[in-house]
Design a protein around this motif. Sequence first.
Motif, PDB file in Angstrom:
ATOM      1  N   GLY A  80     -40.745   9.257  -8.672  1.00 59.48           N
ATOM      2  CA  GLY A  80     -41.231   9.897  -7.460  1.00 59.48           C
ATOM      3  C   GLY A  80     -40.844   9.133  -6.223  1.00 59.48           C
ATOM      4  N   ASN A  81     -41.796   8.998  -5.292  1.00 55.44           N
ATOM      5  CA  ASN A  81     -41.517   8.315  -4.033  1.00 55.44           C
ATOM      6  C   ASN A  81     -41.184   6.847  -4.246  1.00 55.44           C
ATOM      7  OD1 ASN A  81     -41.955  10.645  -2.544  1.00 55.44           O
ATOM      8  ND2 ASN A  81     -44.156  10.262  -2.348  1.00 55.44           N
ATOM      9  N   ALA A  88     -34.554   2.946  -4.664  1.00 55.38           N
ATOM     10  CA  ALA A  88     -33.139   3.274  -4.506  1.00 55.38           C
ATOM     11  C   ALA A  88     -32.635   2.901  -3.123  1.00 55.38           C
ATOM     12  CB  ALA A  88     -32.913   4.753  -4.772  1.00 55.38           C
ATOM     13  N   THR A  89     -33.464   3.117  -2.112  1.00 55.62           N
ATOM     14  CA  THR A  89     -33.036   2.822  -0.747  1.00 55.62           C
ATOM     15  C   THR A  89     -32.907   1.325  -0.518  1.00 55.62           C
ATOM     16  OG1 THR A  89     -35.331   2.847   0.044  1.00 55.62           O
ATOM     17  CG2 THR A  89     -34.098   4.918   0.141  1.00 55.62           C
ATOM     18  N   GLN A  90     -33.538   0.496  -1.365  1.00 53.32           N
ATOM     19  CA  GLN A  90     -33.434  -0.945  -1.213  1.00 53.32           C
ATOM     20  C   GLN A  90     -32.176  -1.503  -1.858  1.00 53.32           C
ATOM     21  OE1 GLN A  90     -37.116  -2.295  -2.921  1.00 53.32           O
ATOM     22  NE2 GLN A  90     -38.335  -1.782  -1.116  1.00 53.32           N
ATOM     23  N   LEU A  91     -31.486  -0.688  -2.629  1.00 48.65           N
ATOM     24  CA  LEU A  91     -30.253  -1.115  -3.264  1.00 48.65           C
ATOM     25  C   LEU A  91     -29.088  -0.940  -2.300  1.00 48.65           C
ATOM     26  CD1 LEU A  91     -30.667   0.625  -6.748  1.00 48.65           C
ATOM     27  CD2 LEU A  91     -31.145  -1.767  -6.203  1.00 48.65           C
ATOM     28  N   THR A 113     -16.773  11.094  -5.092  1.00 48.36           N
ATOM     29  CA  THR A 113     -17.960  11.389  -4.278  1.00 48.36           C
ATOM     30  C   THR A 113     -19.156  11.547  -5.201  1.00 48.36           C
ATOM     31  OG1 THR A 113     -16.646  12.518  -2.590  1.00 48.36           O
ATOM     32  CG2 THR A 113     -19.005  12.976  -2.629  1.00 48.36           C
ATOM     33  N   VAL A 114     -20.204  10.786  -4.935  1.00 51.10           N
ATOM     34  CA  VAL A 114     -21.397  10.776  -5.779  1.00 51.10           C
ATOM     35  C   VAL A 114     -22.609  11.171  -4.943  1.00 51.10           C
ATOM     36  CG1 VAL A 114     -22.904   9.366  -7.246  1.00 51.10           C
ATOM     37  CG2 VAL A 114     -20.432   8.947  -7.212  1.00 51.10           C
ATOM     38  N   THR A 115     -23.392  12.101  -5.464  1.00 56.52           N
ATOM     39  CA  THR A 115     -24.634  12.505  -4.798  1.00 56.52           C
ATOM     40  C   THR A 115     -25.811  12.154  -5.700  1.00 56.52           C
ATOM     41  OG1 THR A 115     -23.522  14.348  -3.706  1.00 56.52           O
ATOM     42  CG2 THR A 115     -25.920  14.412  -3.764  1.00 56.52           C
ATOM     43  N   LEU A 116     -26.837  11.526  -5.130  1.00 60.87           N
ATOM     44  CA  LEU A 116     -28.038  11.166  -5.871  1.00 60.87           C
ATOM     45  C   LEU A 116     -29.186  12.077  -5.467  1.00 60.87           C
ATOM     46  CD1 LEU A 116     -27.915   7.260  -5.550  1.00 60.87           C
ATOM     47  CD2 LEU A 116     -26.625   8.756  -7.080  1.00 60.87           C
ATOM     48  N   ASP A 117     -30.165  12.242  -6.359  1.00 61.56           N
ATOM     49  CA  ASP A 117     -31.336  13.031  -5.990  1.00 61.56           C
ATOM     50  C   ASP A 117     -32.326  12.147  -5.256  1.00 61.56           C
ATOM     51  OD1 ASP A 117     -32.736  11.534  -7.857  1.00 61.56           O
ATOM     52  OD2 ASP A 117     -32.946  13.163  -9.313  1.00 61.56           O
ATOM     53  N   GLU A 118     -33.496  12.684  -4.949  1.00 56.07           N
ATOM     54  CA  GLU A 118     -34.471  11.947  -4.134  1.00 56.07           C
ATOM     55  C   GLU A 118     -35.034  10.729  -4.857  1.00 56.07           C
ATOM     56  OE1 GLU A 118     -38.272  14.795  -5.367  1.00 56.07           O
ATOM     57  OE2 GLU A 118     -37.572  14.706  -3.285  1.00 56.07           O
ATOM     58  N   ASN A 119     -34.838  10.665  -6.185  1.00 54.87           N
ATOM     59  CA  ASN A 119     -35.324   9.526  -6.952  1.00 54.87           C
ATOM     60  C   ASN A 119     -34.210   8.536  -7.297  1.00 54.87           C
ATOM     61  OD1 ASN A 119     -38.053  10.411  -7.137  1.00 54.87           O
ATOM     62  ND2 ASN A 119     -37.410  11.897  -8.684  1.00 54.87           N
TER      63      ASN A 119
END
Length: 286
Positions: free
Chosen positions: A37-38, A44-47, A227-233
């Motif tokens: 979840g959040n 992920a944003t810290q990586l 090109t790589v897209t990640l989901d919100e998690n």
Amino acid sequence: MTSRTATRLIGALAVPALGLGLVACSSEEPAKETTGGNDGNQAATQLSPQEAVAAAYQGLDEDSYKMDSSVTVDGLDFMVMTTEVEGENARAVMDMSMSAILEASGEEIDPSMAALFGDMHTETILVDGTAYFQFSGGMFDAMTEEYGADAWFTMDMGASDLAEIYEQIGSVDLASQTELMLKSLENVEKTGDNTFTGTLSADSEAMKQFNEASGATAAETEDIQVTVTLDENGLLESMVMALPETEGMTMEMTSTVVETGGDYDIAAPASDNLHDFDSFLGGSGF
């Protein structure tokens, strides 16, 4: 079309009739904390971009998921596949339109090689450490006649050397290859919301496996952009890449995770017509 050209195309394009289905065998390494979840999104944003992309595929193993994959040749559909993974079990259904190669190349083939370019269908099921493979169409027509349309070929994954199997059939484990490609990307940059681009070097380990399948060398292969897209998690949502040009034809591979958390009821085939995988290798012409 010459024998050499056909052989090279089969090696490069007859993408993993075997390896595509073995997604659950892709890695034994623990996934990084990218889910939940959040909290997963925050982790992920810290990586760094490089770390986020490298961890994106591993995190999928923590849940069941369905992935759609495709390969196009000069914009024509060559391969379409759906893979379902639930725990250590997996199922993959794939159709390959070998006729797309002929249309894209604009060449005619020797009639004696026509069987190589017939459209093919494969299904792979991995349950309780045993893999079941079913092949039909194209080069597998003779096997269907010999063993029957309901025949399945089995392999004990715990006792099998996958690398040796792939080498024999001129293919690669695209599941492991996907993870390897993500880890091998260089100069990864964040180019949008949850979107990253990176370069796969021609002399990277991931590209070496493609080159070995196609008979190409690093000198013949150019660096390619992924090109790589990640989901919100922080999990892999999609990956798009242009594969190395082969015999003047341009290929693009796309993989998209279309569902997570599903119940796929993956079970062994309900058939008594089972044969050891060595029968496939012996009867397929590889």
